[in-house]
Enzyme design. Structure first.
Site, short mmCIF file in Angstrom:
data_model
loop_
_atom_site.label_atom_id
_atom_site.label_comp_id
_atom_site.label_asym_id
_atom_site.label_seq_id
_atom_site.Cartn_x
_atom_site.Cartn_y
_atom_site.Cartn_z
N CYS A 148 0.80 -1.22 0.00
CA CYS A 148 0.00 0.00 0.00
C CYS A 148 0.83 1.26 0.00
CB CYS A 148 -0.97 0.00 1.15
SG CYS A 148 -0.20 -0.16 2.77
N HIS A 190 -2.12 0.49 7.19
CA HIS A 190 -2.42 0.82 5.80
C HIS A 190 -1.96 2.25 5.52
CE1 HIS A 190 -4.35 0.07 2.04
NE2 HIS A 190 -5.27 1.01 2.19
N ASP A 245 -7.96 5.83 -2.13
CA ASP A 245 -7.11 4.70 -1.74
C ASP A 245 -6.65 3.96 -2.98
OD1 ASP A 245 -5.79 2.62 -0.67
OD2 ASP A 245 -7.47 1.84 0.53
#
Lengths: 309, 674, 334
Positions: free
Chosen positions: B412, B456, B472
């Site tokens: 991520c 994250h 995201d």
């Protein structure tokens, strides 16, 4: 059944001579069955000698009597080695102690040295004279008598020595009825009953011992015994409590007492029955307590609970 | 020695046991030589006890103390701070034990022991640690009791029982004090723990950081929602905002990087019903708190930063509980200040030329910022980008170029970082946001457990009329990660918690184990929310709900009343206490029989044997003769004839229970018999 | 300056004395002397011990730690220990309550010796009592448990000095069991007195020995106490007293002779030591009582108003010594 029968017979036989003293006779027998020595404490003329002689006869024991006096030496009791000039050697002349039942009369009249010679022999069952140890006959009993009234020139047994006697008995004055019977006998000339006949032989004595050893003392009873003993050691009335030897003596006598009544186990009544004879002379009242050993025993019997908590 | 000053052997043994029990939970934080000191201390003291060695002389003691200090300094590099202080305390504890000779030494030692129990709580208030500490307190108290039992040279179960009973009797009052005692703030600043190896987010991010965090199964925090739990895919726990990129490292703005005029963020116009929830964070030793954007803390003492984060003024040394309300769809910062726009579009002057060019081209093609964002996400989605925990190493000075155009494998943080880089390259204000995404719902108590592997990173883009919008990029690459979580997203790769083979989370497939794990977690939550997180607010709520308006009078009544309520029964139990050594049941029943007889006025005197008593009473009450004989006979057989058995006892008990004499009846029957 | 200080000092000491007096009177009223005392709330005092105060300080430190670290479990532990302190009050009190202290006896002693005081500690309920500390001011100390027994005898030794009845003062019974944080104590006045005999003072010869025998000499007669010598064997002598060993060596047969002191009654008379002070007379008499007792000879005592007939034995000795100890002193007055 057998033991009680034998005992009853013996008690009756002795009772024929010493009138009205059955409880004491029974306790004296109990003492002998339990292999203990007996101390009779009473005034002169109360039948101490009669009792011991009668006991010896009933049990068929050899019997000797020593009158203790202030000039009695240990050698007078134990024996002495005499030099025989013919074969130039010492020969041992045994003293009166070499018998099965010794009556030590008025033991408090002699010196502590002689007293302790006797007491040592009693404790060890043997005699050591001039380095040589000689065993005493078996069984060996001592019945000692002592005059309770303090007279001048006497040496009362110290408390520590009293412990060597399993029981101490007082005969006391006879019951008026018994005394009357005595007078009548004397009047009729029937007093001269010779020795009572033997009721218990060696074999039977052994049998009684076996019966005693089989008597059961339960946990509850031992608890009661321990409470009794603990009380003597804890209560302020007692200067000296019961020693472990005293406690064992109590148990032995209670067992014998139970066997003498044909019971296979000890009950509290047995303990209470032998308690005065076994414990009174071993207990010393504390300074502030007015009573004597017997009063202490009475206190003990009243105050200690038979039932545990 | 004074008889009162002797230390019984029994007490010495309890002290040794407590010594080791107290040091045990500290072991991981202590240098090995401190443990050696403990062994030496105990051996030395035992040898003294056995008369082999003697107590250390004065100079030996001075030498040991000095070397203790030096040793601590050498091991920790400092004497200030919590760990060195506690280590020093523990060393002193062991050294004091060597010279334990009198009772007063033992007092010092044992009170120090209580204090060591407290120091353990400064490191962890975990449920298990608490239970263990209760055991320690019990041991120390037992040693204290044993110290006052002279002549007891053997272990005595009564000692520990009494200590336990006293502690139990103390618990109710302790609870009253705990809930009633006012909570102040700290009186002065205290030594803090050194920042050692705590897993969790750090205040900067470079590629690979979040991936390594994903190897940890530790709990980051637990959340309890007041209402329904929102969709898992919408749970973005925002904690850190990285606005600055320097040498491939993203970091947040420091306090002094923000000009004074920008310190206070523009108020957010909130509307609608907020989400209300409570968060209990594990200790992080950091300041920032997590919440669903846009979040406002309801607990006092939580600050708001200029980028709308929640911040605690002090680092979280232990578990920390705070309450939050969130409006997840209100626009934030509709007007962007010049300084802010400059800051959020700033890039290093050089590096990653290909990405810069690509971004500029795409922005030009898109026509609007919004479409540009969408196109970048489409690029991640449609082209062959891989979401992986094993992206392989990047090197050189153009790492974003390398990732975006060559390797195309990343976690991520790679995607978020590349995305924000592209936005800024095209002049769109954007920043990296770090926190946690998702969480596990514990069905037992409806809490959301957020683990470290839920860590994250995502992005925020400022769009005209919309303010800051969450984007995201990972969801474009791997929608599974957002909807299901990391475990499912990595199912094919098998890299989930690869480094933690023993973690219970790996065995979620086994229902029994999973059930146990969740149950324990629920317990921990309850523990943390009620005990660890109990603060003045909760205290106020609790007292208010129980007693209404709180006045001094109610306060005093509460204290006195509760003390009376607890102490009076204790006193009664102490002073009314009956025999602790119960007799045999046989004697108990016989005594019952005697009591019944006493009811008739026939009292057995202590020295009276059952036989004598029966004889006496039978003469008085001939009507009961048979029963009296029966009971006495049974008792004599059971007690003295050695035939004590269960059946006999039961028979005896029955006979006694059935025996219910009654004076009048006794007399009536007597009359009848006459 | 100096005089001011001494005045203040004197004033202070008089205040202290007044306070002590008042306290003594108050204690006397609260705890009157008795043969046995059962401890109850009227008699038992309780207060945090020095250790307890130290513990309180430790608790304060813990509380500060809890406040500063805002650590709820530290709060909890601190409060737990604080309430443990409170609970301990009851346990400490219970450890002393219900005990009966009974005066058993005090051993008579000579001045300068230690007299043994015997007290009994009894429990009324079957609760275990630990670490009961007993002490008279100036006596030895004792620490006893009542665990397996219902009562225990405690011996305390204390030096005595003056002839007469010696009262040891108030007995301190104290306990800090179970935690040592509280001191629970009582001062009880037991009706217990030790008899202190006169100090024995030797005199070389018993002047003007008063005996029953007219000539007054310590007549020696033949007895069997101590070997005295040999004389030639005469007919009628006991064979058992013959010296056989000598005979075996070829000597003439001899008889061993033993001596014993005759039954004689020595009167230890007040007038024997005429011209001396009361205490000195008593001391000399005391010495001779011990001397005769050791030889197991009979002796009697004549004091003005007291006559004890000659006898021997432990009881007799104690009776005589008691008369000497209490001569001129009212019973149990101090």
């Amino acid at each position: 059944m057998q033991v009680q029968g034998l005992v009853d017979g013996a008690v009756k036989e002795v009772g024929n001579i010493l009138l009205g003293k059955e409880p004491q006779i029974r306790l004296a027998l109990c003492c002998l069955f339990a292999r203990g020595h007996l101390l009779l404490e009473d005034l002169p003329g109360m039948g101490k000698t009669t009792l011991s002689h009668a006991l010896a006869s009933v049990l068929g024991l050899s019997w000797k009597r020593v009158q203790f006096t202030s000039d009695l030496l240990p050698a007078d009791i134990l024996g002495v080695s005499v030099f025989d000039s013919n074969d130039a050697s010492f020969t041992f002349h045994p003293g009166p102690i070499f018998t099965q039942l010794l009556l030590a009369d008025e033991i408090n009249r002699t010196t502590p040295r002689t007293q302790s010679a006797l007491l040592e022999a009693m404790a060890e069952g043997q005699v050591t004279v001039e380095g040589e140890t000689r065993p005493l006959p078996q069984p060996f009993f001592v019945i000692a008598t002592q005059n309770p009234v303090h007279q001048s020139g006497t040496y009362p047994l110290p408390e520590s020595q009293l412990d060597r006697f399993l029981m101490r008995l007082e005969l006391g004055y006879p019951h008026p009825q018994a005394e009357r019977q005595m007078f009548e006998r004397r009047h009729s000339g029937a007093m001269e009953i010779s020795n009572p006949r033997q009721c218990i032989d060696m074999e039977q004595l052994e049998m009684i011992r076996i019966a005693v050893s089989k008597v059961h003392a339960s946990e509850n009873l031992l608890d009661y015994l321990q409470r009794l003993v603990a009380h003597t050691r804890q209560s302020p009335e007692f200067e000296v409590g019961l020693s472990p030897r005293g406690a064992l003596a109590l148990l032995d006598c209670a067992k014998t007492w139970a066997a003498m009544h044909n019971r296979g186990h000890v009950v509290p009544e047995d303990l209470q029955a032998v308690l005065p004879a076994v414990a009174a002379h071993r207990l010393v009242p504390s300074g502030d307590y007015a009573g004597d050993g017997d009063a202490l025993v009475d206190l003990l019997r009243r105050e200690v609970d038979v039932i545990g908590r | 020695m004074n008889v009162q000053q002797q230390v019984p052997r029994n007490a010495l043994m309890w002290i040794i046991i407590s010594l080791f029990a107290l040091v045990a939970p500290h072991v991981s934080r202590l240098p090995v030589w401190v443990l050696a000191v403990y062994v030496v201390a105990v051996v030395w003291r035992l040898q003294v006890h056995r008369g082999r060695w003697s107590f250390p002389g004065r100079w030996v003691k001075v030498a040991m103390t000095v070397s203790g200090f030096i040793g601590i300094y050498a091991s920790y590099g400092t004497l200030v701070g919590l760990e060195p202080t506690v280590a020093l305390l523990l060393t002193a504890f062991a050294l004091k034990f060597i010279e334990l000779s009198q009772r007063k030494d033992a007092y010092v030692l044992l009170f120090l022991g209580y204090f060591i129990c407290i120091t353990e709580f400064l490191f962890s208030q975990d449920l298990l640690i608490t239970l263990y500490s209760v055991l320690n307190v019990l041991l120390v108290t037992t040693a204290l009791v044993a110290l006052h039992q002279p002549g007891q040279n053997q272990f005595n179960r009564g000692t520990i029982r009494l200590a336990g009973v006293m502690l139990l009797q103390a618990v109710p009052l302790m609870l009253v004090l705990f809930f009633v005692f006012p909570r102040f703030g700290p009186l002065w600043t205290v030594p803090l723990k050194s920042h050692t190896a705590k897993t969790g987010m750090s205040d900067f991010m470079k590629p690979g950081d979040v991936a390594s965090l994903s190897q940890s199964a530790d709990v980051a925090f637990r959340v309890k929602f007041d209402g329904e739990i929102p969709e898992k895919s919408s749970l973005y726990w925002r904690g850190l905002v990285f606005s600055r990129l320097e040498q491939d490292v993203w970091s947040g703005l420091g306090y002094y990087d923000v000009p004074l005029s920008e310190q206070r963020p523009e108020p957010v116009a909130t509307s609608g019903r907020p989400l209300r929830y409570t968060v209990i964070m594990e200790s992080t030793q950091q300041n920032w708190l997590y919440g669903l954007h846009y979040a406002e803390a309801r607990s006092a003492g939580v600050l708001q930063s200029s980028d709308y984060r929640m911040v605690s003024p002090a680092p979280l040394e232990t578990e920390y509980m705070y309450r939050v309300q969130s409006w997840t769809d209100v626009p934030v910062e509709l007007e962007l200040s010049d300084w802010r726009r400059r800051t959020e579009t700033k890039l290093p002057p050089q590096g990653n030329p290909r990405t810069r060019k690509l971004a500029r081209d795409m922005r030009a093609q898109a026509g609007s910022d919004e479409l540009f964002v969408q196109q970048v996400l489409d690029k991640f989605n449609l082209e062959e980008y891989v979401y992986t925990l094993r992206p392989g190493a990047l090197s050189g000075s153009n790492r974003i170029d390398q990732f975006l155009l060559e390797t195309r494998r990343g976690f991520c943080e790679h995607y978020a970082s590349a995305f924000v880089f592209m936005m800024r390259a095209a002049g769109v204000p954007a920043r990296v946001v770090a926190g946690y995404q998702g969480g596990e719902v514990n069905p037992l108590n409806r809490t959301v457990i957020v683990h470290q592997f839920d860590a994250h990173a995502w992005a925020e883009v400022w769009l005209e009329n919309q303010g800051w919008v969450r984007v995201d990029p990972t969801s474009a690459v791997s929608p599974l990660r957002i909807q299901m979580g990391l475990e499912e997203a990595m199912a094919s790769e098998g890299s989930f918690l690869a480094a933690a083979p023993l973690s219970p989370l790996r065995y979620r497939g086994i229902p029994l184990l999973n059930q146990l794990r969740l149950r324990y977690d629920a317990l921990t939550y309850r523990w943390q929310s009620w005990v660890v997180g109990f603060d003045s607010e909760q205290q106020f709520d609790l007292l208010h709900s129980m007693f209404g308006e709180i006045s001094t009078r109610i306060f005093a009544t509460l204290l006195l009343g509760s003390w009376a309520l607890v102490l009076v029964p204790v006193a009664i139990s102490l002073f009314m206490k009956r025999d602790t050594h119960p007799g045999s049941p046989l004697d108990k029943y016989y005594r019952m029989f005697c009591e019944r007889m006493a009811g008739l006025g026939l009292v057995r005197v202590p020295g009276e044997t059952p036989g004598q008593f029966a004889q006496r009473t039978m003469a008085e009450l001939p009507a009961f003769g048979e029963q009296l004989q029966h009971i006495t006979g049974l008792y004599n057989t059971l007690a003295y004839a050695g035939e004590m058995d269960k059946a006999g006892l039961a028979q005896f008990a029955r006979a006694v229970k059935r025996f219910k004499p009654n004076r009048r009846r006794a007399l009536v029957e007597e009359d009848n018999t006459i | 300056m100096d005089s001011v200080q001494t005045t203040v000092e004197r004033h202070r000491s008089s205040v202290r004395k007044w306070v002590r007096n008042r306290f003594g009177k108050w204690v006397n009223r609260r705890i009157p002397p008795a043969r046995e005392v059962t401890l109850d709330q009227r008699r038992i005092f309780i207060f945090p011990s020095r250790t307890g105060l130290f513990f309180g300080c430790s608790l304060l430190v813990m509380l500060v730690a809890a406040i500063n670290f805002e650590n709820n479990l530290s709060y909890a532990l601190t409060f737990l220990l604080a309430t443990l302190f409170v609970v301990a009050t009851l346990h400490t009190y219970a450890n002393l309550s219900g005990l009966t202290i009974r005066a058993v006896r005090a051993q008579a002693a000579f001045p300068g010796q230690q007299s043994e005081f015997l007290v009994m500690v009894e429990r009324s309920k079957q609760r275990d009592h630990y670490a009961l500390y007993l002490k008279w001011p100036g006596s030895s100390e004792a620490m006893v448990n009542l665990v397996d027994e219902d009562s225990v005898k405690v011996q305390l030794h204390m030096p005595v000095d003056k002839r007469g009845w010696f009262h040891p003062g108030r007995l301190l019974v104290e306990s800090t069991y179970p935690l040592g944080l509280l001191r629970c104590w009582t001062w009880i006045d037991l009706d217990l007195y030790a008899l202190v005999y006169p100090r024995p003072l030797s005199s070389a010869e018993l002047p003007g020995l008063a005996t029953d025998t007219p000539d007054g000499a310590a007549a020696m007669v033949m007895g069997n106490d101590d070997f005295y010598g040999f004389r030639d064997y005469r007919k009628g002598d006991s064979l058992r007293q013959a010296h056989w060993k000598g005979f075996a060596k070829g000597q003439a047969l001899q008889t061993k002779q033993y001596t014993a002191y005759a039954d004689r009654s020595v009167w230890l008379d007040w007038e024997l030591f005429a011209g001396m002070g009361v205490e000195q007379r008593l001391s000399h008499l005391c010495y001779w009582v011990l001397a005769f007792d050791e030889r197991r000879e009979e002796y009697g005592l004549r004091l003005p108003g007291v006559t004890i007939a000659p006898a021997v034995g432990e009881k007799h000795r104690e009776q005589v010594l008691k008369e000497l100890a209490l001569f001129g002193i009212g019973d149990k007055s101090r």
